[in-house]
Design an enzyme around this catalytic site. Structure first.
Site, PDB file in Angstrom:
ATOM      1  N   ASP A  87       0.828  -1.200   0.000  1.00 12.79           N
ATOM      2  CA  ASP A  87       0.000   0.000   0.000  1.00 12.79           C
ATOM      3  C   ASP A  87       0.870   1.261   0.000  1.00 12.79           C
ATOM      4  OD1 ASP A  87      -2.190   1.688   0.247  1.00 12.79           O
ATOM      5  OD2 ASP A  87      -3.030   0.655   1.978  1.00 12.79           O
ATOM      6  N   ASP A  88       0.598   2.176  -0.918  1.00 11.85           N
ATOM      7  CA  ASP A  88       1.259   3.492  -0.944  1.00 11.85           C
ATOM      8  C   ASP A  88       2.774   3.394  -1.024  1.00 11.85           C
ATOM      9  OD1 ASP A  88      -1.211   4.656  -0.823  1.00 11.85           O
ATOM     10  OD2 ASP A  88      -0.804   5.890   0.920  1.00 11.85           O
TER      11      ASP A  88
ATOM     12  N   CYS B  95      -5.956   3.742  -4.027  1.00  6.51           N
ATOM     13  CA  CYS B  95      -6.141   2.502  -3.276  1.00  6.51           C
ATOM     14  C   CYS B  95      -7.390   1.709  -3.648  1.00  6.51           C
ATOM     15  CB  CYS B  95      -6.128   2.800  -1.783  1.00  6.51           C
ATOM     16  SG  CYS B  95      -7.052   4.268  -1.308  1.00  6.51           S
TER      17      CYS B  95
ATOM     18  N   ARG C 265      -8.025  -1.813  -5.909  1.00  9.83           N
ATOM     19  CA  ARG C 265      -8.514  -3.071  -5.334  1.00  9.83           C
ATOM     20  C   ARG C 265      -9.723  -3.592  -6.095  1.00  9.83           C
ATOM     21  NH1 ARG C 265      -5.359  -2.985  -0.700  1.00  9.83           N
ATOM     22  NH2 ARG C 265      -4.382  -0.940  -0.823  1.00  9.83           N
TER      23      ARG C 265
ATOM     24  N   LYS D  64      -6.261  -5.548   3.949  1.00  8.44           N
ATOM     25  CA  LYS D  64      -7.128  -4.406   3.640  1.00  8.44           C
ATOM     26  C   LYS D  64      -8.144  -4.766   2.560  1.00  8.44           C
ATOM     27  CE  LYS D  64      -6.549   0.307   1.777  1.00  8.44           C
ATOM     28  NZ  LYS D  64      -5.568   1.415   1.617  1.00  8.44           N
TER      29      LYS D  64
ATOM     30  N   HIS E 239     -11.489  -2.573   1.606  1.00  6.15           N
ATOM     31  CA  HIS E 239     -11.648  -1.231   1.029  1.00  6.15           C
ATOM     32  C   HIS E 239     -12.330  -1.208  -0.340  1.00  6.15           C
ATOM     33  CE1 HIS E 239      -9.752   3.063   0.693  1.00  6.15           C
ATOM     34  NE2 HIS E 239     -10.915   3.073   1.317  1.00  6.15           N
TER      35      HIS E 239
ATOM     36  N   HIS F 114       1.327   2.512   3.963  1.00  2.00           N
ATOM     37  CA  HIS F 114       0.382   3.626   4.021  1.00  2.00           C
ATOM     38  C   HIS F 114       0.557   4.380   5.337  1.00  2.00           C
ATOM     39  CE1 HIS F 114      -3.505   5.700   4.044  1.00  2.00           C
ATOM     40  NE2 HIS F 114      -3.789   5.225   2.838  1.00  2.00           N
TER      41      HIS F 114
ATOM     42  N   ASP G 296      -0.515  -0.838  -4.873  1.00  2.00           N
ATOM     43  CA  ASP G 296      -1.821  -0.295  -5.270  1.00  2.00           C
ATOM     44  C   ASP G 296      -1.748   1.066  -5.952  1.00  2.00           C
ATOM     45  OD1 ASP G 296      -1.191   1.213  -2.999  1.00  2.00           O
ATOM     46  OD2 ASP G 296      -3.200   1.077  -2.145  1.00  2.00           O
ATOM     47  N   ASN G 297      -0.689   1.810  -5.721  1.00  2.00           N
ATOM     48  CA  ASN G 297      -0.491   3.108  -6.377  1.00  2.00           C
ATOM     49  C   ASN G 297       0.938   3.543  -6.111  1.00  2.00           C
ATOM     50  OD1 ASN G 297      -2.758   3.900  -3.883  1.00  2.00           O
ATOM     51  ND2 ASN G 297      -0.649   4.616  -3.665  1.00  2.00           N
TER      52      ASN G 297
ATOM     53  N   LYS H 282       0.667   9.212  -6.217  1.00  2.00           N
ATOM     54  CA  LYS H 282      -0.682   8.719  -5.982  1.00  2.00           C
ATOM     55  C   LYS H 282      -1.710   9.791  -6.366  1.00  2.00           C
ATOM     56  CE  LYS H 282      -3.479   7.327  -1.930  1.00  2.00           C
ATOM     57  NZ  LYS H 282      -3.393   7.053  -0.469  1.00  2.00           N
TER      58      LYS H 282
END
Length: 577
Positions: free
Chosen positions: A32-33, A70, A74, A127, A129, A224, A325-326, A403
């Site tokens: 993540d991130d 994010c 997903r 996660k 989301h 993240h 994710d990004n 992002k």
């Protein structure tokens, strides 16, 4: 559709080589991130020996893409559709348009829902989301167990404390990490909890369902915000970033070139931040040290997963993907405010069995205030800080933007694919430059599992798959230079076709880049190639119309029109609330 035809051809070609063996287990790991160059095998100085091991024994894609944010990522990853087609063109609010419902579409299928009829057990950790319903008593039709998963441990929302995460859920019920009879480590840390449950599910599967293959979706929240890491991991990186932003970026670029992940003459986007002007360097370096420690801890957990697979003799026939994710996150959470005046204030204690829902909590469970602001040292449970735009720029080396955006820094991700039993030995350790997208992961899973993607479920039509199987690329049996890939997020939009990329920020004119020569997107060729711009823009318009992207203003509020202007009377209604 051409993409489905490609899948059928691929499946036929693989019948003798891949599907003659037992169906592989599939593990899909997402962080993540994080930026393109954070992990070791993609040029980073952060220690990721287990991901590096997967890269050495598998295939790396150098031009793989996510959606730049994010939850759209997903939604796209889980369904094999563009995010708007899955109902999540923006975030978790209903914006009044089918592409922006903030809830996974009933006309989509998740990988778990498609693989389960093919004989797979399905597990999810981390996660989720992809639903706006994130309270214990609310609807659960888009919670994991209702979208194809047999077991789940993780969080329904998108962020929170690593020491006491909100919306923590086991299977179909929210829980407190401190009143969980099934899992009580000495120190609760969410990254470890994700890894530990992945290991647990692999072990239980080997014990109770050894005759079946399994699919596991591991969605870490590392790295993240907030910057939360355990002291022993932070200590490893003390002093590593003292030379500042530009020094780290240049070192990463050299390693990327040496590895062949970018061209030998690749340019570097401008560095954000002037290290000589940073007033509190100790605080600034601490932010990056904690960020690195978070990634390090995730990699340690991945190592435990690999060890568990080896223990049960399952590693060779497990297809493992790792991606992000990004791009690196420039959001200034906790960095702009001065330290709160109530730092010494205490709050009522929160009961150990209380269910927390907060993303940015005001206090810890023992009543201490959660602190934000310049100078607040990140890492511990009562601090809530992001690492900042300048370090995000480092994470995204050598690319431009972050992002949210669909320039390369926002949407470029590592993709590692590891499968000893399914990939030719000659491919191990290789880098492939074929562009790919999240929509291809579902198609690949359907392919290798011998599954059938449905056209209809319970009388309801299902959106056809958008992606293509990656197996021809991973096995180096095919290459496609003519394919188009599209993006839209918050009005930022792009179209990639072969080496050409058309890209624009919201309400800005199109830019055109030859990615084969200028992946840093520094030389806009739009004025030199007007015909190409027109044709690629027309293709984007056609895609946007069919993929539920329009109207573009929908991502803001339901009262915003396609040009981003507020509808007549909306201001008065807002004032009355």
């Amino acid at each position: 559709m051409p993409s489905r035809f490609h899948i059928l051809l691929t499946s036929f070609a693989l019948t003798a080589s891949t599907l003659s063996a037992a169906q592989p287990n599939i593990i899909l790991i997402m962080s993540d991130d994080m930026g393109f160059s954070d992990i070791g095998c993609y040029g980073g100085e952060i220690e990721t020996p287990n991901l590096d091991r997967l890269a050495k024994g598998g295939v790396r894609l150098s031009q793989f893409y996510n959606t730049g944010r994010c939850c759209p990522t997903r939604a796209s990853l889980l369904t094999g559709l563009y995010p708007h087609q899955a109902g999540i063109g923006h975030m978790m609010e209903d914006r009044g348009q089918e592409g922006y419902r903030g809830d996974l579409s009933a006309r989509s299928r998740t990988i778990a829902e498609v693989l389960r009829p093919a004989g797979y057990r399905t597990y999810g950790v981390g996660k989720w989301h992809v639903t706006k319903h994130a309270v214990p008593e609310g609807p659960k039709h888009n919670w994991p167990l209702h979208r194809g998963f047999d077991r789940f441990y993780g969080t329904i929302t998108g962020a929170g404390s690593f020491y006491d995460p909100g919306t923590l859920t086991r299977d179909d019920a929210m829980i407190s990490p401190f009143a969980d009879a099934e899992y009580q480590p000495k120190q609760y840390y969410y990254t470890d909890a994700i890894s530990d449950h992945a290991v647990r599910y692999i072990g239980e599967h080997a014990r109770d369902h050894a005759q079946q293959p399994f699919f596991m979706y591991m969605a870490y929240t590392a790295a993240h915000w907030p910057m939360h890491a355990l002291p022993e991991d932070v200590k490893k990186y003390h002093g590593r970033y003292d030379a500042g932003y530009e020094s780290v970026r240049q070192a990463r670029l050299l390693r990327l070139k040496k590895a062949g992940l970018v061209a030998a003459d690749a340019g570097l986007s401008p560095t954000k931040g002037d290290w000589s002007q940073v007033k509190d360097r100790a605080w600034e370096t601490r932010c990056m040290e904690v960020f690195a420690a978070m990634i390090d801890r995730m990699d340690q957990g991945i190592g435990r997963v690999l060890a568990e697979l080896e223990k049960h003799g399952q590693l060779d026939n497990t297809l493992i993907f790792f991606l992000q994710d990004n791009g690196g996150c420039q959001e200034p959470i906790g960095r702009q405010a001065t330290p709160p005046k109530f730092n010494t204030q205490t709050f009522p204690v929160i009961a150990q069995d209380a269910i927390r829902l907060d993303v940015i909590p005001k206090q810890t469970r023992d009543g201490q205030p959660v602190r934000q602001g310049q100078g607040i040292t990140p890492g511990g449970p009562n601090d809530y800080i992001a690492y900042g735009e300048a370090w995000a720029n480092v994470s995204n080396t050598p690319h431009r933007e972050y992002k949210h955006f669909v320039h390369e820094g926002g949407i470029s991700t590592p993709l590692i694919a590891y499968w000893p039993a399914g990939l030719p030995e000659a491919q191990r350790g290789r880098i492939e430059s074929q562009p790919g997208h999240l929509i291809d992961i579902m198609a690949t899973c359907v392919d290798v599992a011998g599954a059938k993607y449905p056209a209809e479920v319970e009388g309801r039509s299902i959106q056809p798959l958008e992606g293509v199987s990656l197996m021809p690329v991973l096995q180096k049996s095919a290459h496609d230079d003519t394919r188009s890939i599209f993006w839209e997020h918050e009005g930022n939009r792009a179209h990639r076709m072969g080496p050409w990329k058309l890209v624009a920020k919201e309400d800005q004119p199109w830019e055109l880049y030859d990615i084969s020569k200028d992946r840093a997107e520094q030389h806009d060729l739009a004025s030199e190639e007007p015909d190409r711009v027109r044709s690629m823009a027309a293709a984007w318009d056609a895609w946007a119309a069919r993929a539920q992207v329009l109207p573009l203003g929908s991502w803001k509020r339901p009262d915003v029109n396609a040009k981003g202007a507020r509808k007549k009377g909306a201001a008065k209604k807002a004032e009355a609330k």
